[in-house]
Design an enzyme around this catalytic site. Structure first.
Site, short mmCIF file in Angstrom:
data_model
loop_
_atom_site.label_atom_id
_atom_site.label_comp_id
_atom_site.label_asym_id
_atom_site.label_seq_id
_atom_site.Cartn_x
_atom_site.Cartn_y
_atom_site.Cartn_z
N LYS A 47 21.34 131.38 78.04
CA LYS A 47 21.49 130.48 79.19
C LYS A 47 21.71 131.29 80.46
CE LYS A 47 26.49 130.06 78.64
NZ LYS A 47 27.64 129.16 78.52
N TYR A 277 34.39 143.60 108.52
CA TYR A 277 35.00 142.42 109.13
C TYR A 277 36.51 142.37 108.89
CZ TYR A 277 30.23 140.61 109.59
OH TYR A 277 28.91 140.43 109.92
#
Length: 396
Positions: A47, A277
């Protein structure tokens, strides 16, 4: 002795970013898990694009290496496998009202059923004029999908009634464990007892069960009493450990994904230079910073500052915040050599930068990134985005 898979050689044409998937490692892991689970069969869970490793290459490798079944969450994933010509036994277990049950029945995909889906599966079987193959799921304590213990008798009775009509066959009963990655906890024993009782109810009602399955990767490795007829292994086939206190190597598994890129920029900076940042990191001495062109758009968790990056045989920490497309490593004052934007002999500019791999050369492992991001190893590999090309080496 645990076999070692030699990582692909570093070439001069390493692309800007690349996830190298070692299919030989996956084949080795399948063989290892099969030997542990025997005589139970093994389902390879592919999956979520095989946990980010690529569903079709992994599925083919797993089957060639001896996996008996494939597992997906969604029918759409299972249909992709069928569309690629894969005809192995295949189970899909997570459905919504939009699930194409008719297509699943037509494609001979086994369907997990927690309750509400049963009438829709029966209707699809009636429309397709062929019986559906159903695995009833009981919630033994995880509290997600699966039929509650209180509703189990009614679900089994309804399923057997449809079976008597010829609309379906109840071929499996399954459940999922909540804390098998913490082997000391008693809840696994409790879930195991509930599962045994649920299986007995189904068999007494007339279900001709082909597979009873409960064990995930950690239970496959640590709880042989949960193996029953089949184990469902996801994490383990990708070479990752489910346990905090045991490494992949200690379990005889080989990590299959190596995430690498190239150093995009090197520059000397003075003491007091803020980085990225928020300027949460400020250099306390003159040093050289290296720019790594991977960020959270590529699947690297934004909060994973401090994660390791290996360049020229040395592992450096990520400093400052990880941005959308890039992060920064501190190469240290010894790397200072007057970088000017062009490659300097012996410098890090343009060198291969490995974020994680199989660790055979002492390089970083995905678990170190998981620790930096305060998450688990399989989240890190699963979230590596499609902006990062996959390259496949080796095979079964």
């Amino acid at each position: 002795m645990n076999p070692t898979v030699v990582p692909p050689s570093v070439r001069d044409d390493v692309p800007e970013r690349q996830a190298v998937i070692n299919l030989s490692a996956i084949a080795h892991n399948i063989a290892r898990l099969r030997s542990i689970a025997a005589p139970a069969k093994l389902m390879a869970v592919v999956k979520a694009d095989a946990y980010g490793h690529g569903m079709l290459p992994v599925a083919r490798t797993a089957l060639a290496a001896g996996a008996h079944w494939l597992g997906t969450a969604h029918v759409s994933e299972a249909l992709t496998l069928r569309g690629a010509g894969i005809d192995a036994p295949l189970l899909a277990w997570l459905h919504t009202p939009s699930t194409d049950f008719a297509a699943a029945v037509a494609a001979d995909i086994d369907l997990g059923c927690s309750g509400w889906e049963l009438e829709h599966i029966a209707a699809a079987a009636r429309a397709e004029e062929r019986p559906a193959r159903v695995h009833l799921k009981v919630d033994t304590g995880l509290g997600r999908n699966g039929c509650s213990v209180a509703g189990w008798d009614a679900l089994v009775s309804e399923a057997i009634a449809y079976q008597d009509e010829g609309l379906l066959r109840v071929v499996g009963v399954f459940s999922h464990l909540a804390v098998a990655d913490e082997p000391h906890r008693p809840e696994t024993d409790a879930q195991l007892q509930v599962f045994r009782e649920a299986v007995a109810v189904a068999e007494d009602a007339g279900a001709g069960l082909e597979v009873r399955h409960l064990a995930n990767t950690p239970a496959t490795l640590s709880r042989p009493d949960t193996h029953f007829d089949m184990v469902r292994t996801g994490l383990g086939i990708y070479g990752l450990s489910p346990f905090e206190d045991r490494t992949s190597a200690q379990l005889g598994l080989v990590p299959a994904m190596t995430l690498r890129t190239r150093v995009a920029l090197c520059k000397d900076v003075p003491a007091g230079q803020g980085v990225s940042y928020g300027l949460n990191f400020v250099t306390d001495h003159p040093t050289t910073l290296g720019l790594i062109p991977l960020g959270y758009a590529d699947g690297i968790p934004r909060i994973a500052s401090g994660g390791p990056v290996r360049v020229n045989g040395v592992t450096y920490p990520v400093v400052g915040r990880i941005a959308m497309d890039q992060m920064v490593i501190d190469l240290g004052p010894d790397a200072r050599s007057g970088f000017s934007g062009a490659a300097v002999p012996g410098s890090a500019l343009g060198a291969t930068a490995v974020l994680f791999g199989d660790g055979t050369d002492g390089g970083p492992l995905v678990e170190q990134w998981a620790e930096a991001a305060r998450t688990v190893n399989y989240e890190v590999v699963t979230r590596i985005s499609q902006r990062v090309p996959r390259t496949y080496v080796g095979g079964a």
